[in-house]
Design an enzyme around this catalytic site. Structure first.
Site, PDB file in Angstrom:
ATOM      1  N   ASP A   1     -46.048  41.684  11.466  1.00  0.00           N
ATOM      2  CA  ASP A   1     -46.072  42.889  12.301  1.00  0.00           C
ATOM      3  C   ASP A   1     -47.459  43.520  12.192  1.00  0.00           C
ATOM      4  O   ASP A   1     -48.062  43.529  11.117  1.00  0.00           O
ATOM      5  CB  ASP A   1     -45.002  43.878  11.822  1.00  0.00           C
ATOM      6  N   ASN A   2     -47.964  44.034  13.320  1.00  0.00           N
ATOM      7  CA  ASN A   2     -49.259  44.733  13.262  1.00  0.00           C
ATOM      8  C   ASN A   2     -49.090  46.236  13.062  1.00  0.00           C
ATOM      9  O   ASN A   2     -50.084  46.967  12.980  1.00  0.00           O
ATOM     10  CB  ASN A   2     -50.099  44.445  14.514  1.00  0.00           C
TER      11      ASN A   2
ATOM     12  N   ARG B   1     -26.671  51.573  33.975  1.00  0.00           N
ATOM     13  CA  ARG B   1     -27.220  50.574  33.064  1.00  0.00           C
ATOM     14  C   ARG B   1     -26.142  50.076  32.100  1.00  0.00           C
ATOM     15  O   ARG B   1     -25.125  50.716  31.878  1.00  0.00           O
ATOM     16  CB  ARG B   1     -28.377  51.182  32.244  1.00  0.00           C
TER      17      ARG B   1
ATOM     18  N   ASN C   1     -29.967  47.103  27.902  1.00  0.00           N
ATOM     19  CA  ASN C   1     -30.526  48.360  27.386  1.00  0.00           C
ATOM     20  C   ASN C   1     -30.056  48.608  25.960  1.00  0.00           C
ATOM     21  O   ASN C   1     -28.923  49.038  25.735  1.00  0.00           O
ATOM     22  CB  ASN C   1     -30.140  49.524  28.304  1.00  0.00           C
TER      23      ASN C   1
ATOM     24  N   VAL D   1     -33.918  55.472  27.273  1.00  0.00           N
ATOM     25  CA  VAL D   1     -33.447  56.782  27.734  1.00  0.00           C
ATOM     26  C   VAL D   1     -32.474  57.423  26.746  1.00  0.00           C
ATOM     27  O   VAL D   1     -32.456  58.650  26.614  1.00  0.00           O
ATOM     28  CB  VAL D   1     -32.780  56.689  29.130  1.00  0.00           C
TER      29      VAL D   1
ATOM     30  N   PHE E   1     -37.852  48.368  15.944  1.00  0.00           N
ATOM     31  CA  PHE E   1     -36.488  48.859  16.151  1.00  0.00           C
ATOM     32  C   PHE E   1     -35.459  47.735  16.003  1.00  0.00           C
ATOM     33  O   PHE E   1     -34.642  47.722  15.075  1.00  0.00           O
ATOM     34  CB  PHE E   1     -36.439  49.518  17.531  1.00  0.00           C
TER      35      PHE E   1
ATOM     36  N   TYR F   1     -44.124  43.658  33.051  1.00  0.00           N
ATOM     37  CA  TYR F   1     -43.319  43.360  31.871  1.00  0.00           C
ATOM     38  C   TYR F   1     -42.236  42.330  32.197  1.00  0.00           C
ATOM     39  O   TYR F   1     -42.056  41.340  31.472  1.00  0.00           O
ATOM     40  CB  TYR F   1     -42.689  44.644  31.325  1.00  0.00           C
TER      41      TYR F   1
ATOM     42  N   ASP G   1     -51.305  40.058  13.746  1.00  0.00           N
ATOM     43  CA  ASP G   1     -51.118  40.234  15.185  1.00  0.00           C
ATOM     44  C   ASP G   1     -50.770  38.903  15.830  1.00  0.00           C
ATOM     45  O   ASP G   1     -51.415  37.885  15.541  1.00  0.00           O
ATOM     46  CB  ASP G   1     -52.402  40.808  15.798  1.00  0.00           C
TER      47      ASP G   1
END
Length: 325
Positions: free
Chosen positions: A37-38, A215, A176, A191, A17, A147, A59
């Site tokens: 990128d995997n 947020r 966000n 969200v 993204f 995380y 990876d």
């Protein structure tokens, strides 16, 4: 000084993204780009066909893959990660292999390759429950999820490698992020993507808790600008990537109802233990260090995103069905 032709940028997670938007901006700005990128969540379709783009499937947890991708690189943007907070709670070991060991692979390889600058994705999740608002880079850091803890550990490793190996690095604490190419059906989706997806399907958006949690939402185009600017700046350390404004989830749903022409109230489910009530960042360092301020208002960004969703839906609806022989 290196000119554009001498600068070669590695973007880990570049098909994802945030990564793909940054790759687009780097290419448009005249840089040569390599993506590692995997494709576990990133998509090849997110990347353009471009003579200055080299795509490697690999990876970040593999030293061999990272070492191969780092060859000839002058600047590195590390975005590849396991970014689902809930998944980190469910399987902290797997999350840590991506977000700590994978990140360390990238940092160590960047140090060995003597890259000019490493920029890496951190997160507002490092702060945990705010002791003050807005959150500054010096605010107390008490992560509530694996995380958030993993991103905090990444920051410590980056600071240590700067000291041990003279690796210039800048960690960007994203708040966000929303915008096109965020898959609403993925466990990684935020969200905004999930709310829009349900509204366009004429389903009530799902809110965990009372919906009054607030947020700081920042458009992916502004995040891509921050990534590019950070790569070629002399600033090192930590910097928030935020708007300095907040909206609560019920207000967000009202705004999305307006833009989609719907009138669907939220469907409430029990709150998640790892969620916090309020969060927004202080963008002062972003302005001072990188001379940046967000260009997209929330209304502009949501309008653009909804338009993109509708174009995608129309395009998929118009595609001929493949029938097996």
């Amino acid at each position: 000084m290196l000119d554009h032709n001498d600068k070669r940028v590695l973007v880990t997670g570049g098909a994802g993204f945030i990564g793909s938007h940054t790759v687009d901006l780097l290419l448009a700005s005249g840089y040569s780009v390599r993506v590692l990128d995997n494709f576990s969540s990133g998509r090849q379709a997110n990347l353009p066909e471009h003579k200055h783009l080299d795509v490697m499937q690999g990876d970040i947890r593999s030293r061999e893959d990272v070492s191969a991708a780092m060859r000839g690189i002058t600047h590195c943007l590390h975005l590849a990660a396991q970014v689902s907070v809930s998944r980190s709670v469910e399987d902290p070991y797997d999350s840590a292999t991506h977000n700590i060991l994978g990140a360390l692979n990238v940092m160590q390889s960047a140090a060995q390759a003597k890259v000019t600058k490493l920029v890496y994705a951190s997160s507002a999740a490092v702060y945990g429950v705010p002791t003050q608002l807005p959150l500054t880079e010096e605010s107390c850091q008490q992560p509530l999820s694996p995380y958030g803890l993993e991103k905090w550990v990444d920051e410590r490793y980056a600071a240590l490698l700067a000291s041990l190996h003279n690796l210039p690095s800048l960690g960007l604490r994203y708040f966000n992020v929303y915008g096109p190419r965020q898959d609403p059906h993925s466990s990684y989706a935020g969200v905004v993507a999930r709310f829009i997806d349900r509204l366009l399907a004429h389903q009530a958006p799902i809110v965990y808790g009372d919906g009054h949690q607030s947020r700081d939402f920042i458009y992916v185009g502004d995040v891509a600008r921050a990534n590019l600017t950070a790569l070629f700046s002399e600033q090192c350390g930590i910097c928030n990537v935020a708007t300095g404004q907040r909206i609560n989830l019920l207000e967000l749903i009202d705004l999305l109802n307006h833009f989609t022409g719907c009138s669907l109230p939220a469907q409430h489910l029990p709150a998640k233990a790892e969620d916090i009530q309020h969060s927004y960042g202080d963008p002062q360092r972003l302005a001072e260090w990188l001379s940046l301020s967000p260009q997209w208002t929330l209304s502009e960004g949501l309008s653009e995103l909804i338009q993109d969703y509708r174009h995608t839906i129309a395009r998929e609806s118009a595609s001929p069905l493949k029938v097996s022989a």
